[in-house]
Design a protein around this motif. Structure first.
Motif, PDB file in Angstrom:
ATOM      1  N   GLU A   1       0.829  -1.206   0.000  1.00 30.63           N
ATOM      2  CA  GLU A   1       0.000   0.000   0.000  1.00 30.63           C
ATOM      3  C   GLU A   1       0.861   1.252   0.000  1.00 30.63           C
ATOM      4  O   GLU A   1       0.507   2.266  -0.611  1.00 30.63           O
ATOM      5  N   LEU A   2       2.005   1.195   0.666  1.00 27.61           N
ATOM      6  CA  LEU A   2       2.892   2.348   0.744  1.00 27.61           C
ATOM      7  C   LEU A   2       3.806   2.458  -0.474  1.00 27.61           C
ATOM      8  O   LEU A   2       4.199   3.552  -0.868  1.00 27.61           O
ATOM      9  N   ASP A   3       4.158   1.318  -1.031  1.00 28.11           N
ATOM     10  CA  ASP A   3       5.094   1.277  -2.158  1.00 28.11           C
ATOM     11  C   ASP A   3       4.583   0.286  -3.196  1.00 28.11           C
ATOM     12  O   ASP A   3       5.057  -0.841  -3.287  1.00 28.11           O
ATOM     13  N   PRO A   4       3.603   0.668  -3.995  1.00 30.23           N
ATOM     14  CA  PRO A   4       3.013  -0.259  -4.960  1.00 30.23           C
ATOM     15  C   PRO A   4       4.016  -0.867  -5.927  1.00 30.23           C
ATOM     16  O   PRO A   4       3.859  -2.015  -6.349  1.00 30.23           O
ATOM     17  N   GLU A   5       5.057  -0.118  -6.274  1.00 34.33           N
ATOM     18  CA  GLU A   5       6.049  -0.640  -7.208  1.00 34.33           C
ATOM     19  C   GLU A   5       6.849  -1.796  -6.602  1.00 34.33           C
ATOM     20  O   GLU A   5       7.473  -2.568  -7.331  1.00 34.33           O
ATOM     21  N   GLY A   6       6.827  -1.899  -5.291  1.00 30.93           N
ATOM     22  CA  GLY A   6       7.567  -2.966  -4.628  1.00 30.93           C
ATOM     23  C   GLY A   6       6.741  -4.211  -4.372  1.00 30.93           C
ATOM     24  O   GLY A   6       7.216  -5.127  -3.679  1.00 30.93           O
ATOM     25  N   ALA A   7       5.534  -4.278  -4.900  1.00 31.96           N
ATOM     26  CA  ALA A   7       4.620  -5.387  -4.589  1.00 31.96           C
ATOM     27  C   ALA A   7       5.242  -6.754  -4.844  1.00 31.96           C
ATOM     28  O   ALA A   7       5.164  -7.664  -4.002  1.00 31.96           O
ATOM     29  N   ASP A   8       5.873  -6.922  -6.008  1.00 26.77           N
ATOM     30  CA  ASP A   8       6.457  -8.224  -6.327  1.00 26.77           C
ATOM     31  C   ASP A   8       7.580  -8.580  -5.356  1.00 26.77           C
ATOM     32  O   ASP A   8       7.716  -9.741  -4.947  1.00 26.77           O
ATOM     33  N   THR A   9       8.384  -7.589  -5.015  1.00 25.14           N
ATOM     34  CA  THR A   9       9.471  -7.823  -4.068  1.00 25.14           C
ATOM     35  C   THR A   9       8.927  -8.258  -2.719  1.00 25.14           C
ATOM     36  O   THR A   9       9.404  -9.242  -2.125  1.00 25.14           O
ATOM     37  N   PHE A  10       7.928  -7.556  -2.226  1.00 27.16           N
ATOM     38  CA  PHE A  10       7.371  -7.878  -0.912  1.00 27.16           C
ATOM     39  C   PHE A  10       6.719  -9.261  -0.908  1.00 27.16           C
ATOM     40  O   PHE A  10       6.889 -10.030   0.048  1.00 27.16           O
ATOM     41  N   THR A  11       6.001  -9.571  -1.952  1.00 26.28           N
ATOM     42  CA  THR A  11       5.337 -10.880  -2.034  1.00 26.28           C
ATOM     43  C   THR A  11       6.366 -12.006  -2.094  1.00 26.28           C
ATOM     44  O   THR A  11       6.238 -13.030  -1.405  1.00 26.28           O
ATOM     45  N   THR A  12       7.402 -11.817  -2.915  1.00 29.88           N
ATOM     46  CA  THR A  12       8.443 -12.839  -3.047  1.00 29.88           C
ATOM     47  C   THR A  12       9.193 -13.029  -1.731  1.00 29.88           C
ATOM     48  O   THR A  12       9.463 -14.167  -1.312  1.00 29.88           O
ATOM     49  N   ASN A  13       9.525 -11.921  -1.079  1.00 29.05           N
ATOM     50  CA  ASN A  13      10.260 -12.004   0.188  1.00 29.05           C
ATOM     51  C   ASN A  13       9.422 -12.666   1.276  1.00 29.05           C
ATOM     52  O   ASN A  13       9.939 -13.455   2.086  1.00 29.05           O
TER      53      ASN A  13
END
Length: 329
Positions: free
Chosen positions: A182-194
């Motif tokens: 929600e804070l960094d939409p561009e990081g969604a894939d990174t957060f999900t993978t991590n």
């Protein structure tokens, strides 16, 4: 045991000081990512570790509880309160650190996130089975005078120590990935993978704990304070905490005598102390019952005495300690 989180932080002048220090908050926007990443402030170590693992290089994480500090007793400085206001995200556990609860309410704005919402916290009667041994010992000792011996399992009692159940910590990590997105939409894939990688690590730890604690000669675990209820529930153990849910609570002489009798009657050979808590009371119980002591870490924070460099290493050390202390095959 009674949940007693009643320590009051000293807040005189904090609100005024915060107003002076915080010229602008810059918080609460839909996209808080900057060149330095999302600025995350965590209440204490397990939340700090999870945020670092999930956020990766897209977040910058700091913890309010210093290394070696007892998180239950956290007191905030005006600078800390200003940091709460300035952070992009405050990751905390409501009810665990009273001073931080107050800061979240007064300075956190809309950028606070309570990990307990994703942890399925145990409350009230959920822990009753774990404490049957204590009550049985009191009845056997003839405590029928109606005196309150410090046990209160009402529905308002919440055990905050969810991270000692790896499955619950994995659920919190998944939810944190959503909040960071929600804070960094561009990081969604990174957060999900991590978060998926972290879940895999925690599931492997869960498998090790389940196998290692499956066959123990002694099922009653006597600890310095009642921090291991989630571990006990998941792996079929029964925990008796000498100091209750708060390590700063002082057990009465009657409670100490009751637990000492329980140790003897249940064949408990090991009473567990903690790295961040004064071991004197646990050592007294062990001495009176003819048991030994060993350190079992609730992983509330790391210190120079911690048996590992991170959560996973300390939990595996705990497994080895429990296997020895509970005579597991």
């Amino acid at each position: 045991m009674v949940l007693m989180f009643t320590r009051r932080s000293r807040w005189a002048g904090v609100a005024l000081t915060t107003a002076v220090l915080a010229i602008t908050t810059g918080c609460g926007s839909d996209d808080a990512a900057t060149d330095d990443g999302v600025q995350v402030l965590a209440g204490f170590y397990p939340l700090e570790w999870a945020a670092e693992r999930v956020g990766g290089d897209r977040v910058s994480v700091e913890a309010l509880t210093p290394p070696g500090g007892e998180p239950h007793d956290l007191e905030l400085t005006p600078r800390d309160v200003a940091a709460v206001e300035d952070a992009d995200l405050l990751v905390y556990l409501a009810g665990f650190q009273p001073a931080l609860d107050e800061a979240a309410e007064t300075a956190g704005g809309d950028h606070t996130w309570d990990a307990g919402d994703a942890a399925d916290l145990l409350t009230g009667d959920a822990h009753d089975d774990e404490h049957d041994a204590e009550h049985d010992a009191e009845e056997d000792a003839g405590h029928e005078d109606g005196e309150d011996h410090g046990h209160d399992h009402g529905d308002d009692v919440v055990d905050p120590h969810f991270w000692l159940d790896p499955a619950r910590l994995a659920d919190v990590a998944d939810a944190l990935a959503d909040r960071l997105t929600e804070l960094d939409p561009e990081g969604a894939d990174t957060f999900t993978t991590n978060a998926a990688a972290l879940r895999a690590d925690l599931e492997a730890l869960d498998d090790e704990l389940r196998a290692g604690l499956a066959d123990c000669a002694v099922s009653t675990v006597v600890t310095a304070h009642d921090a291991f209820g989630y571990l006990a529930e998941r792996y079929g153990l029964e925990v008796v905490g000498i100091n209750g849910l708060s390590p700063s609570a002082e057990p009465s002489p009657a409670q100490l005598a009751t637990i000492s009798r329980l140790v003897s009657e249940r064949g408990v050979t090991t009473v567990y102390t903690e790295a961040l808590v004064d071991p004197a009371v646990a050592e007294t119980v062990a001495s009176e019952a003819g048991a030994r002591t060993a350190v079992l870490d609730p992983v509330e924070g790391l210190s120079d005495d911690s048996a590992g460099e991170d959560y996973l290493e300390v939990m595996r050390s705990n497994l080895a300690t429990l296997r020895d202390g509970q005579s597991c095959s």
